[in-house]
Scaffold this motif. Structure first.
Motif, PDB file in Angstrom:
ATOM      1  N   PRO A 141      75.197  23.147 -42.387  1.00 56.63           N
ATOM      2  CA  PRO A 141      74.654  23.841 -43.629  1.00 56.63           C
ATOM      3  C   PRO A 141      75.180  23.782 -45.126  1.00 56.63           C
ATOM      4  O   PRO A 141      76.462  23.636 -44.852  1.00 56.63           O
ATOM      5  CB  PRO A 141      74.363  25.371 -43.244  1.00 56.63           C
ATOM      6  N   PRO A 142      74.581  23.676 -46.045  1.00 55.29           N
ATOM      7  CA  PRO A 142      75.194  23.288 -47.463  1.00 55.29           C
ATOM      8  C   PRO A 142      76.163  24.312 -47.714  1.00 55.29           C
ATOM      9  O   PRO A 142      77.205  24.083 -48.404  1.00 55.29           O
ATOM     10  CB  PRO A 142      73.857  23.144 -48.172  1.00 55.29           C
ATOM     11  N   LEU A 143      76.035  25.532 -47.273  1.00 54.90           N
ATOM     12  CA  LEU A 143      76.852  26.850 -47.664  1.00 54.90           C
ATOM     13  C   LEU A 143      77.864  26.954 -46.535  1.00 54.90           C
ATOM     14  O   LEU A 143      78.614  27.735 -46.426  1.00 54.90           O
ATOM     15  CB  LEU A 143      76.133  28.061 -47.806  1.00 54.90           C
ATOM     16  N   PHE A 144      78.197  25.786 -45.838  1.00 56.31           N
ATOM     17  CA  PHE A 144      78.991  26.370 -44.748  1.00 56.31           C
ATOM     18  C   PHE A 144      80.333  26.598 -45.113  1.00 56.31           C
ATOM     19  O   PHE A 144      81.165  26.038 -45.765  1.00 56.31           O
ATOM     20  CB  PHE A 144      79.153  24.863 -43.669  1.00 56.31           C
ATOM     21  N   MET A 145      80.928  27.374 -44.475  1.00 52.25           N
ATOM     22  CA  MET A 145      82.303  28.013 -44.643  1.00 52.25           C
ATOM     23  C   MET A 145      83.009  28.551 -43.380  1.00 52.25           C
ATOM     24  O   MET A 145      82.341  29.572 -42.706  1.00 52.25           O
ATOM     25  CB  MET A 145      82.255  28.979 -45.812  1.00 52.25           C
ATOM     26  N   VAL A 146      84.192  28.283 -43.212  1.00 50.71           N
ATOM     27  CA  VAL A 146      84.903  28.834 -42.020  1.00 50.71           C
ATOM     28  C   VAL A 146      85.905  30.064 -42.419  1.00 50.71           C
ATOM     29  O   VAL A 146      86.615  29.861 -43.160  1.00 50.71           O
ATOM     30  CB  VAL A 146      85.593  28.022 -40.918  1.00 50.71           C
ATOM     31  N   LEU A 147      85.613  30.982 -41.834  1.00 47.55           N
ATOM     32  CA  LEU A 147      86.497  32.148 -42.281  1.00 47.55           C
ATOM     33  C   LEU A 147      87.205  32.644 -40.986  1.00 47.55           C
ATOM     34  O   LEU A 147      86.516  33.420 -39.925  1.00 47.55           O
ATOM     35  CB  LEU A 147      85.568  33.357 -42.980  1.00 47.55           C
ATOM     36  N   ALA A 148      88.219  32.383 -40.884  1.00 50.58           N
ATOM     37  CA  ALA A 148      89.186  32.545 -39.560  1.00 50.58           C
ATOM     38  C   ALA A 148      90.126  33.862 -39.791  1.00 50.58           C
ATOM     39  O   ALA A 148      90.744  34.028 -40.977  1.00 50.58           O
ATOM     40  CB  ALA A 148      89.986  31.208 -39.131  1.00 50.58           C
ATOM     41  N   THR A 149      90.506  34.874 -38.635  1.00 54.30           N
ATOM     42  CA  THR A 149      91.473  35.544 -38.814  1.00 54.30           C
ATOM     43  C   THR A 149      92.335  35.692 -37.668  1.00 54.30           C
ATOM     44  O   THR A 149      92.034  34.987 -36.584  1.00 54.30           O
ATOM     45  CB  THR A 149      90.615  37.160 -38.598  1.00 54.30           C
ATOM     46  N   GLN A 150      93.412  36.172 -38.057  1.00 57.25           N
ATOM     47  CA  GLN A 150      94.568  36.206 -36.896  1.00 57.25           C
ATOM     48  C   GLN A 150      95.389  37.450 -37.182  1.00 57.25           C
ATOM     49  O   GLN A 150      95.756  37.836 -38.668  1.00 57.25           O
ATOM     50  CB  GLN A 150      95.254  34.787 -36.867  1.00 57.25           C
ATOM     51  N   ASN A 151      96.125  37.673 -36.081  1.00 51.40           N
ATOM     52  CA  ASN A 151      97.100  38.886 -36.196  1.00 51.40           C
ATOM     53  C   ASN A 151      98.455  38.305 -36.453  1.00 51.40           C
ATOM     54  O   ASN A 151      98.988  37.440 -35.436  1.00 51.40           O
ATOM     55  CB  ASN A 151      96.822  39.733 -34.892  1.00 51.40           C
ATOM     56  N   PRO A 152      99.091  38.875 -37.615  1.00 54.19           N
ATOM     57  CA  PRO A 152     100.610  38.305 -37.649  1.00 54.19           C
ATOM     58  C   PRO A 152     101.635  38.618 -36.888  1.00 54.19           C
ATOM     59  O   PRO A 152     102.537  37.992 -36.590  1.00 54.19           O
ATOM     60  CB  PRO A 152     100.925  38.667 -39.165  1.00 54.19           C
ATOM     61  N   ILE A 153     101.577  39.774 -35.958  1.00 57.64           N
ATOM     62  CA  ILE A 153     102.495  40.337 -35.064  1.00 57.64           C
ATOM     63  C   ILE A 153     102.273  40.239 -33.866  1.00 57.64           C
ATOM     64  O   ILE A 153     103.376  40.268 -32.903  1.00 57.64           O
ATOM     65  CB  ILE A 153     102.948  41.617 -35.524  1.00 57.64           C
ATOM     66  N   GLU A 154     101.014  40.254 -33.170  1.00 58.37           N
ATOM     67  CA  GLU A 154     100.798  40.000 -31.792  1.00 58.37           C
ATOM     68  C   GLU A 154     100.633  38.616 -31.574  1.00 58.37           C
ATOM     69  O   GLU A 154      99.976  37.919 -31.668  1.00 58.37           O
ATOM     70  CB  GLU A 154      99.374  40.567 -31.619  1.00 58.37           C
ATOM     71  N   GLN A 155     101.862  38.076 -30.817  1.00 55.52           N
ATOM     72  CA  GLN A 155     102.049  36.758 -30.705  1.00 55.52           C
ATOM     73  C   GLN A 155     101.935  36.398 -29.081  1.00 55.52           C
ATOM     74  O   GLN A 155     101.720  35.061 -28.740  1.00 55.52           O
ATOM     75  CB  GLN A 155     103.514  36.321 -31.236  1.00 55.52           C
ATOM     76  N   GLU A 156     102.001  37.126 -28.325  1.00 55.09           N
ATOM     77  CA  GLU A 156     101.878  37.036 -26.718  1.00 55.09           C
ATOM     78  C   GLU A 156     100.356  36.594 -26.506  1.00 55.09           C
ATOM     79  O   GLU A 156      99.466  37.248 -27.036  1.00 55.09           O
ATOM     80  CB  GLU A 156     102.184  38.502 -26.049  1.00 55.09           C
ATOM     81  N   GLY A 157     100.174  35.423 -25.745  1.00 52.99           N
ATOM     82  CA  GLY A 157      99.031  35.007 -25.427  1.00 52.99           C
ATOM     83  C   GLY A 157      98.459  34.269 -26.763  1.00 52.99           C
ATOM     84  O   GLY A 157      97.057  34.024 -26.698  1.00 52.99           O
ATOM     85  N   THR A 158      99.229  33.744 -27.704  1.00 54.25           N
ATOM     86  CA  THR A 158      98.444  33.213 -28.871  1.00 54.25           C
ATOM     87  C   THR A 158      99.003  31.639 -28.883  1.00 54.25           C
ATOM     88  O   THR A 158     100.262  31.309 -28.154  1.00 54.25           O
ATOM     89  CB  THR A 158      98.955  33.905 -30.275  1.00 54.25           C
TER      90      THR A 158
END
Length: 321
Positions: A141-158
């Motif tokens: 779509p013309p308005l396409f935008m990815v907004l991703a989130t991540q946790n800075p301290i929880e590194q196990e399993g990432t």
């Protein structure tokens, strides 16, 4: 610059601020990324309204929101979609079933919880606004935008995001906890929402596209363009800008940083109602543009030097043109 478009964008920001209390910088940066037609990475601790910010944006714009919960067992086809056999008048035919990436706003929740193969499925979409599946290309779509989130301290399993993917995010927003007064307002807001369902005032997406055209046409004075380039060059030749930077920066920013900084500075000027870029515009967006485009040395990491501290030093060392 159309005053109608400018008023509509300001109204959008006010509506978001009413729902996402105490995160004015987050609201502004999300708006700038939208005006720049860019993708955003939001990094913050749980409960800091990252997902709420994105949902509110989709409501105000009446945009279709696709949410992908990234997990270790996620497959690329879970993101992009896949071809499946379907019955068509007695014949089995391959038909493409679009995945959640085919929405106007795509929330990639906890993006660093999926392996690199899945994360790379987003690369083409983020850069070229299209997806290729089984040799066929599909436009997003013309308005396409990815907004991703991540946790800075929880590194196990990432799985840390590959540098190529990090570079495709126009901005990285660091979402902090709200101040105590704002947190009190948050409690009251949520209680009010539980008692009364309310919808935010909506704006037409045409205002976004018109604003993008204005920003695209804005001219930037040569001294400001040189200032933008000098800031990025300082990350690649840190030894020339003081001992601190030489000790802190291992790898500098790519040319995408210069392009992104130029675009975001224009968007900042437009948002402030100006038709020209000032040093303050550049300085207001440089942290969000460059904090994820720096690789720090082991010594800097050992001393707990943050990318924002490095950028602060760059701003002190690089003269305004």
């Amino acid at each position: 610059m159309s005053s109608e478009n400018h008023s509509a964008i300001q109204s959008m920001m006010r509506q978001m601020s009413l729902s996402v209390i105490g995160q004015e910088e987050v609201v502004r940066t999300l708006t700038l990324a939208l005006l720049c037609n860019g993708n955003v990475l939001l990094e913050g601790l749980p409960g800091t309204a990252k997902t709420r910010s994105i949902k509110t944006l989709s409501q105000v714009l009446q945009a279709k929101l696709g949410r992908i919960q990234f997990t270790p067992d996620l497959l690329p086809s879970d993101v992009t979609g896949n071809e499946i056999y379907q019955d068509n008048q007695g014949k089995s035919e391959l038909q493409f079933q679009p995945g959640p990436i085919f929405n106007e706003l795509v929330l990639a929740d906890e993006i660093n919880r999926a392996p690199a193969k899945v994360q790379s499925a987003l690369l083409e979409a983020m850069e070229e606004r299209q997806i290729t599946v089984a040799g066929k290309t599909y436009t997003l779509p013309p308005l396409f935008m990815v907004l991703a989130t991540q946790n800075p301290i929880e590194q196990e399993g990432t799985y840390p995001l590959p540098e190529a993917q990090m570079d495709r995010f126009l901005m990285k927003i660091s979402v902090d906890y709200p101040e105590s007064d704002a947190e009190l307002d948050i409690i009251r807001l949520l209680q009010e929402e539980e008692a009364h369902d309310s919808e935010p005032e909506m704006i037409a997406q045409d205002h976004i596209f018109a604003a993008r055209n204005d920003i695209q046409a804005m001219q930037v004075a040569p001294p400001m363009e040189q200032y933008i380039v000098d800031l990025v060059i300082a990350t690649r030749r840190p030894d020339q800008f003081g001992d601190k930077l030489g000790q802190w920066i291992d790898t500098g920013s790519s040319p995408r940083a210069s392009i992104s900084l130029h675009r975001a500075s224009r968007a900042s000027a437009w948002l402030e109602g100006r038709d020209h870029v000032t040093p303050e515009d550049v300085q207001s967006v440089v942290h969000a543009i460059m904090r994820h485009r720096l690789i720090l040395t082991y010594d800097a990491l050992a001393d707990r030097i943050s990318p924002d501290q490095v950028i602060d030093e760059i701003l002190q060392q690089v003269a305004v043109g």
